[in-house]
Design an enzyme around this catalytic site. Sequence first.
Site, PDB file in Angstrom:
ATOM      1  N   CYS A 115       0.669  -1.317  -0.006  1.00 47.62           N
ATOM      2  CA  CYS A 115       0.144   0.013   0.160  1.00 47.62           C
ATOM      3  C   CYS A 115       0.769   1.280   0.097  1.00 47.62           C
ATOM      4  O   CYS A 115       0.193   2.140  -0.323  1.00 47.62           O
ATOM      5  CB  CYS A 115      -0.927  -0.054   1.195  1.00 47.62           C
ATOM      6  SG  CYS A 115      -0.059  -0.058   2.499  1.00 47.62           S
ATOM      7  N   ASP A 170       2.655   2.615   2.554  1.00 45.74           N
ATOM      8  CA  ASP A 170       2.740   3.150   3.843  1.00 45.74           C
ATOM      9  C   ASP A 170       4.041   3.154   4.345  1.00 45.74           C
ATOM     10  O   ASP A 170       4.834   2.150   4.229  1.00 45.74           O
ATOM     11  CB  ASP A 170       1.873   2.332   4.830  1.00 45.74           C
ATOM     12  CG  ASP A 170       0.397   2.582   4.651  1.00 45.74           C
ATOM     13  OD1 ASP A 170      -0.080   3.607   3.893  1.00 45.74           O
ATOM     14  OD2 ASP A 170      -0.550   1.721   5.105  1.00 45.74           O
ATOM     15  N   CYS A 202      -2.232   5.800   4.803  1.00 46.95           N
ATOM     16  CA  CYS A 202      -3.604   5.864   4.879  1.00 46.95           C
ATOM     17  C   CYS A 202      -4.067   6.081   6.246  1.00 46.95           C
ATOM     18  O   CYS A 202      -3.144   6.107   7.386  1.00 46.95           O
ATOM     19  CB  CYS A 202      -4.240   4.562   4.488  1.00 46.95           C
ATOM     20  SG  CYS A 202      -3.987   3.237   5.591  1.00 46.95           S
ATOM     21  N   CYS A 260      -1.875  -2.662   8.087  1.00 49.76           N
ATOM     22  CA  CYS A 260      -1.585  -1.433   8.776  1.00 49.76           C
ATOM     23  C   CYS A 260      -0.832  -1.441  10.504  1.00 49.76           C
ATOM     24  O   CYS A 260      -0.038  -0.846  10.824  1.00 49.76           O
ATOM     25  CB  CYS A 260      -2.448  -0.263   8.776  1.00 49.76           C
ATOM     26  SG  CYS A 260      -2.815   0.228   6.993  1.00 49.76           S
TER      27      CYS A 260
END
Length: 125
Positions: free
Chosen positions: A35, A37, A60, A104
Site C-alpha cells: 500500500c 505506507d 492511509c 497497517c
Amino acid sequence: MPFYSEKVMDHFANPRNVGEIKDADGVGEVGNPVCGDMMTFYVKIKDNKLEDVKFKTFGCGAAIAVSSMVSEMAIGKTVQEALKITNADVAAELGGLPPNKMHCSNLGADALHKAIEDYEKKHGK
C-alpha cells in the site's frame, strides 16, 4: 469504503505524538510495498522505560491511527513491556480494523520494535 471504529477515526483526525525526536535513542523504519505506507518511530529511553515515543507516518488513515495508538501504548512502558506489544494488541485497542487494513497494524508494532532494537544495538544490549 472501509468501516473504521470511532477510536480509529479519533486517532486519525487527532494523532498523538506526531513528530521526530532529534536526539532519539533509537529509530525504526518500516514500509509496506502493498500500500505504500511508511512509518518511522523514534524512542527516548531513560532508566529502561520509554520516556517518549514519536512517529512520522506517510500513509492511509489506518496507518496514521495505528502509529498514534502504538505511541500511546508504548510511552511509560519498560523496554521489555514495549517489545510485547503485538500487532493484534494494537488492532484490538483501536476497536478493530477492516480486514483489508490489518496490514497497517503490523507496521506500527514492527516500527516500534525496530526502534527499540536500534536502541539496544547502540547501547550494547
